[in-house]
Design an enzyme around this catalytic site. Structure first.
Site, PDB file in Angstrom:
ATOM      1  CB  ALA A  66      22.506   8.352  24.113  1.00 18.26           C
ATOM      2  N   GLY A 112      21.547  12.467  21.268  1.00 14.74           N
ATOM      3  CA  GLY A 112      21.443  13.124  22.556  1.00 14.74           C
ATOM      4  C   GLY A 112      22.340  14.339  22.690  1.00 14.74           C
ATOM      5  CD  GLU A 115      17.307  14.077  21.653  1.00 16.86           C
ATOM      6  OE1 GLU A 115      16.084  13.904  21.573  1.00 16.86           O
ATOM      7  OE2 GLU A 115      18.115  13.187  22.006  1.00 16.86           O
ATOM      8  CD  GLU A 135      18.280  10.347  18.058  1.00 22.13           C
ATOM      9  OE1 GLU A 135      18.665  10.963  19.057  1.00 22.13           O
ATOM     10  OE2 GLU A 135      18.248  10.857  16.908  1.00 22.13           O
TER      11      GLU A 135
END
Length: 260
Positions: A66, A112, A115, A135
């Protein structure tokens, strides 16, 4: 469809979404997440599209994570909204899409990015791909479904290790633990995804949509997956695809499914 951060192509029932932010290693920012939602929604409503492949531009990254600069100074409430809204409009949206989605992981799939790949119905990867959820090294946890989907795919113990160490694994390691289905060279990646998509195209899109719903039901709290399967199975008997499929089988010919 014209997008700033995406390239969309369609050919013979297969749509390809390419995330095109090479200078940012295709990192997900708010604008890209919104564009992805709009692209998937449009392709889902296009009756000519039977399978969707998603990949990243270049040969370095699928999605490297991200865009941290967008949320580095968020409050608790803003962080919760970020995760909730992202899951709603993209990650859960893809998982529950009636059209099959294949992630073609062509490089780094981190945070992300992983994910996003895990939200797809299954994954193939090039042999240079690296995957992980880093993360906790930033003082946060995966917020786009990573803590839920990773254990479903690789088991609780392996998921705990990957999340806690914030480490990366190779494509071959990811295949060994069930995170991805196939590993090929970079040059073979998209042809493989297209080959699998072509196999999917031969079958009933109505039945495939029902199968996606039934499989997903087994992972939803408070939902009896067997009951969902029974209902979906029965509903198939009322479709034109079922009539065509069974008639073709009995007449020893290939089916021509109308998708109804």
């Amino acid at each position: 469809m014209n997008f700033e951060n995406l390239i969309i192509t369609q050919n013979n029932g297969i749509a390809q979404i390419t995330i095109n932010r090479p200078k940012k290693l295709n990192a997900l920012n708010k604008a890209t997440i919104q564009e992805l939602h709009e692209a998937f929604r449009a392709l889902e409503s296009d009756v000519a599209v039977k399978t969707i492949i998603i990949t990243g531009s270049g040969d370095k990254a699928f999605v490297a994570g991200a865009d941290i600069s967008e949320f580095a100074h968020f409050s608790v409430e803003e962080g919760q909204f970020l995760a909730k809204e992202g899951q709603r409009i993209l990650f859960n949206f893809i998982e529950n899409l009636a059209t099959p989605v294949i992630a073609a992981i062509n490089g780094f799939a981190l945070g992300g990015g992983l994910e996003l790949a895990m939200a797809c119905h299954f994954r193939v990867a090039s042999d240079n791909a690296k995957m992980g959820l880093p993360e906790v090294s930033l003082g946060v946890i995966p917020g786009y479904g990573g803590t839920q989907r990773l254990p479903q795919l690789v088991g609780k113990g392996k998921a705990m290790e990957l999340i806690m160490t914030a480490g990366m694994i190779s494509a071959n390691e990811a295949k060994e633990c069930g995170l991805i289905n196939h590993v090929v060279s970079q040059e073979e990646l998209l042809p493989l995804a297209e080959k699998i998509a072509s196999k999917i195209l031969r079958n009933s899109s109505v039945a495939i949509s029902a199968a996606i719903k039934a499989v997903n039901a087994s992972f939803k709290d408070g939902v009896n997956g067997y009951d969902t399967e029974i209902e979906a199975f029965g509903n198939c008997f009322g479709t034109e695809d079922f009539v065509e499929g069974t008639t073709a089988f009995l007449n020893k010919r290939k089916p021509d499914f109308p998708g109804k």
